[in-house]
Design a protein around this motif. Structure first.
Motif, PDB file in Angstrom:
ATOM      1  N   TYR A   8       5.700  17.822   7.402  1.00  0.00           N
ATOM      2  CA  TYR A   8       5.001  16.675   7.672  1.00  0.00           C
ATOM      3  C   TYR A   8       4.519  15.125   7.492  1.00  0.00           C
ATOM      4  N   PHE A   9       3.392  15.887   6.824  1.00  0.00           N
ATOM      5  CA  PHE A   9       2.574  14.849   5.629  1.00  0.00           C
ATOM      6  C   PHE A   9       2.925  14.889   4.263  1.00  0.00           C
ATOM      7  N   PHE A  10       4.464  15.332   4.147  1.00  0.00           N
ATOM      8  CA  PHE A  10       5.065  14.843   2.541  1.00  0.00           C
ATOM      9  C   PHE A  10       6.694  14.170   2.369  1.00  0.00           C
ATOM     10  N   ASP A  11       6.793  13.259   1.999  1.00  0.00           N
ATOM     11  CA  ASP A  11       8.113  13.255   2.048  1.00  0.00           C
ATOM     12  C   ASP A  11       8.316  13.780   1.325  1.00  0.00           C
ATOM     13  N   HIS A  12       7.856  13.479   0.231  1.00  0.00           N
ATOM     14  CA  HIS A  12       8.656  14.425  -1.171  1.00  0.00           C
ATOM     15  C   HIS A  12       7.743  15.591  -1.419  1.00  0.00           C
ATOM     16  N   HIS A  13       8.269  16.222  -2.555  1.00  0.00           N
ATOM     17  CA  HIS A  13       7.614  17.834  -2.466  1.00  0.00           C
ATOM     18  C   HIS A  13       8.186  17.845  -4.031  1.00  0.00           C
ATOM     19  N   ASP A  14       7.995  16.841  -5.125  1.00  0.00           N
ATOM     20  CA  ASP A  14       8.841  16.802  -6.260  1.00  0.00           C
ATOM     21  C   ASP A  14       7.765  16.515  -7.608  1.00  0.00           C
ATOM     22  N   GLY A  15       6.721  16.182  -7.104  1.00  0.00           N
ATOM     23  CA  GLY A  15       5.577  15.925  -8.083  1.00  0.00           C
ATOM     24  C   GLY A  15       6.495  14.668  -8.739  1.00  0.00           C
ATOM     25  N   ASN A  16       7.125  13.608  -8.374  1.00  0.00           N
ATOM     26  CA  ASN A  16       7.644  12.110  -9.126  1.00  0.00           C
ATOM     27  C   ASN A  16       6.538  10.800  -8.000  1.00  0.00           C
ATOM     28  N   SER A  17       5.657  11.252  -7.419  1.00  0.00           N
ATOM     29  CA  SER A  17       5.209  10.931  -6.699  1.00  0.00           C
ATOM     30  C   SER A  17       4.362   8.847  -7.469  1.00  0.00           C
ATOM     31  N   SER A  18       3.944   9.226  -9.037  1.00  0.00           N
ATOM     32  CA  SER A  18       4.136   8.187  -9.891  1.00  0.00           C
ATOM     33  C   SER A  18       5.139   7.219 -10.547  1.00  0.00           C
TER      34      SER A  18
ATOM     35  N   ALA B 221       0.967  -1.230  -0.077  1.00  0.00           N
ATOM     36  CA  ALA B 221       0.128   0.248   0.131  1.00  0.00           C
ATOM     37  C   ALA B 221       0.583   1.352  -0.405  1.00  0.00           C
ATOM     38  N   ILE B 222       0.345   2.583  -0.592  1.00  0.00           N
ATOM     39  CA  ILE B 222       1.143   3.988  -0.617  1.00  0.00           C
ATOM     40  C   ILE B 222       0.336   4.510  -0.114  1.00  0.00           C
ATOM     41  N   VAL B 223       1.703   5.070   0.966  1.00  0.00           N
ATOM     42  CA  VAL B 223       0.985   6.391   1.455  1.00  0.00           C
ATOM     43  C   VAL B 223       2.311   7.616   1.343  1.00  0.00           C
ATOM     44  N   SER B 224       1.685   8.992   1.802  1.00  0.00           N
ATOM     45  CA  SER B 224       2.344  10.508   1.846  1.00  0.00           C
ATOM     46  C   SER B 224       3.652  10.154   2.498  1.00  0.00           C
ATOM     47  N   SER B 225       4.142   9.808   3.374  1.00  0.00           N
ATOM     48  CA  SER B 225       4.237  10.347   4.503  1.00  0.00           C
ATOM     49  C   SER B 225       4.670   9.296   5.926  1.00  0.00           C
ATOM     50  N   LYS B 226       6.204   8.457   5.516  1.00  0.00           N
ATOM     51  CA  LYS B 226       6.475   7.540   6.567  1.00  0.00           C
ATOM     52  C   LYS B 226       5.877   8.526   7.524  1.00  0.00           C
ATOM     53  N   HIS B 227       5.636   8.931   7.943  1.00  0.00           N
ATOM     54  CA  HIS B 227       4.523   9.501   9.703  1.00  0.00           C
ATOM     55  C   HIS B 227       3.823   8.793   9.741  1.00  0.00           C
TER      56      HIS B 227
END
Length: 598
Positions: A569-579, A360-366
């Protein structure tokens, strides 16, 4: 708002006469009441009332020794007692003089007749006369109590009456009432009539209702028959290049599906794609579709879901296959799944829902631990790739294209600032989902904000109750509830108003203001709960009423300083490359260090 825990509903032999209070010693019959209603207004089934009530020669200088109640007396003998808030008489702005001997004679209350009882049901079907009751404690244990009519309130009723509808929804019951308020001249008080128009079990409307032969056969085919087919197809080999996208909440390749699929196509991956998409869990699948679903689930290497999918949960996923959940929500806000065990609408501890996900995927390790808890899976199966559909918030070209398209299709969006109202539903699930629109005072919002703003409604698709924008406000309020992708609307939104919806996560990425209109926050926290303490979590101000909402908007007091740490806190990445990360880590099995930069 009125504390419903203290509303008392009981039957007494009161008939249709004014109740007299003889229960107290001595002086009650000679007490001279003085009362006046200074304000009475309606917003749908919500009544606001203010005024004063005191008894001559009985001191009211100590707030703790004063109580006032609104009392509704029904034809059938039902007596409903509703506590009111006590006010200092000086706060009422009276023209006449009232001695400070009666300092705490003032009162006010806001009563929602659509959610009057402890279960949130409307005012029971009957005709009621409305009285005001005051109770004063003096000289130790001595108590004085008097009930009296409201007096002539006809001036507060436009055209002599007020009408509204009241609705109630659960999975097992739907109710609809008409409420009519008018002035009762003979008794000289307010008269309220609640008329029940509808009361039935919505399950009886289902084609699968008890006794329907086709329904019984379909339920067998949809459960036991489907699982037998799946087991038979498991004798076939898994096709290593086969990918199945399956959803019971969308009929097209939108949301996370769209972005992951487009990334796969962009890579020219040698994969065989299949799609099993339905608009909702309640939409029936044909025998051919059930057979095809069983076959594809049994023979696909990658099975990709984006939401709740009940048919897959009883299945044992094959050893070399992957069941991947691209959950539609971002971050972690309201408790869900197995985090809700023991709560209304929560699952049984023995439920198999969600537990067979391999990833499963999530936005952040937190938030990984909360998703693991909610899904009932090991935390190592929850991977913080980021959420694919948030990639658009880092794509300026896409933003400009969406804004141009929306402005062309809806020109009124570019003329003024845009407020988008996007609350979550109330109720325990899809079958009981509703939103009480009466908590918004549309007239007040219109009068205060129409010159500078337009106001868009984006109501959750589960919501069942009717909502019609009054025609006189149609140049300000617009219903965008049927517009599929709320993320596109966020690009043209200047101010988001939400409550407990996860849309706040996406909108935060735009670094624009939001307000949290949580009129029922205590009740919601009690019944639903959150992973984080609500008031410290929200990246914006909490408002409880239309007046507070308008005041916050006019003052532009949006607490913008909370947004940046919220995003961090809620986003580990801020680069638009999640896909790209989903494809690399979930489909291609690469480590994070090997991710493609594009």
């Amino acid at each position: 708002m009125i504390d419903k825990d203290h509303i008392i509903i009981k039957k007494e032999n009161l008939g249709e006469t004014l109740p007299t209070i003889n229960e107290l010693a001595g002086k009650e019959e000679t007490l001279i009441p003085r009362r006046k209603i200074t304000h009475l207004s309606w917003n749908g089934p919500i009544m606001k009332i203010r005024g004063y009530f005191y008894l001559e020669e009985i001191p009211m200088r100590d707030e703790d020794l004063v109580k006032k109640r609104l009392v509704l007396v029904g034809k059938n003998g039902t007596r409903i007692s509703i506590p009111l808030s006590d006010l200092p008489i000086e706060t009422l702005g009276l023209n006449e003089e009232v001695d400070d001997f009666y300092e705490w004679a003032g009162f006010e209350g806001t009563i929602n007749f659509a959610t009057l009882d402890d279960n949130g049901r409307p005012l029971p079907d009957s005709e009621y006369k409305v009285y005001i009751e005051t109770e004063v404690h003096v000289l130790g244990d001595q108590r004085y109590k008097k009930i009296f009519t409201l007096g002539n309130v006809s001036s507060f009723l436009d055209k002599g009456f007020h009408s509204a509808k009241m609705e109630y929804f659960t999975a097992k019951r739907e109710m609809k009432f008409n409420l009519i308020a008018s002035y009762d001249q003979p008794v000289k008080t307010l008269k309220i009539i609640s008329s029940k128009l509808k009361d039935f079990d919505p399950r009886e409307m289902s084609l699968d209702a008890k006794g329907n032969r086709r329904g019984l056969f379909y339920r067998f085919l949809n459960s036991t028959g489907f699982r037998i087919l799946y087991k038979l197809y498991c004798f076939l080999p898994i096709k290593e290049k086969k990918v199945l996208f399956a959803s019971d909440s969308r009929s097209d390749m939108s949301g996370n599906f769209h972005f992951v699929y487009e990334e796969m196509l962009k890579r020219n991956l040698d994969l065989d794609y299949h799609f099993m998409l339905k608009r909702g869990v309640g939409e029936k699948k044909t025998f051919k579709e059930i057979k095809s679903l069983a076959y594809h689930l049994a023979t696909s290497k990658y099975i990709i879901l984006d939401d709740f999918y009940p048919m897959v949960y009883p299945l044992t996923i094959r050893k070399n296959a992957e069941l991947i959940q691209l959950w539609h929500a971002v971050g972690a806000f309201k408790t869900f799944g197995f985090s809700r065990i023991g709560r209304p609408g929560g699952p049984s501890p023995a439920s198999r829902n969600h537990r067979n996900y391999t990833k499963a995927i999530v936005s952040s390790k937190h938030v990984a631990k909360y998703y693991a808890e909610g899904f009932g899976i090991e935390e190592e199966k929850v991977i913080p790739t980021g959420i694919p559909r948030t990639d658009i918030f880092f794509d300026k070209e896409y933003e400009n294209e969406v804004r141009s398209r929306l402005y062309e299709e809806f020109p009124f969006l570019k003329d003024k600032k845009v407020i988008t109202f996007a609350p979550t539903f109330r109720g325990n699930g899809q079958q009981s989902a509703h939103y009480p629109m009466e908590v918004l005072d549309l007239e007040k919002i219109y009068n205060e904000l129409k010159d500078e703003y337009v106001f868009l409604f984006k109501i959750h698709p589960f919501v069942k109750n009717d909502f019609n924008i009054p025609y006189q406000y149609k140049d300000f309020f617009y219903d965008f509830s049927s517009y599929r992708e709320i993320n596109d609307l966020l690009f043209v939104t200047d101010l988001l108003i939400t409550d407990y919806s996860s849309v706040c996560f996406e909108y935060a990425l735009l670094n624009k203001p939001m307000i949290f209109f949580a009129y029922d926050v205590e009740e919601y926290v009690q019944k639903r709960d959150f992973y984080y303490e609500y008031t410290s979590f929200i990246p914006g101000p909490l408002v409880r009423s239309t007046d507070e909402m308008i005041q916050t908007i006019k003052a532009r007091d949006y607490k913008m300083e909370k947004i940046k740490p919220f995003i961090e806190y809620f986003f580990d990445h801020h680069d638009g490359n999640s896909s790209a990360r989903v494809v690399d880590q979930i489909i291609l099995g690469k480590d994070e260090s090997e991710d493609s930069p594009n």
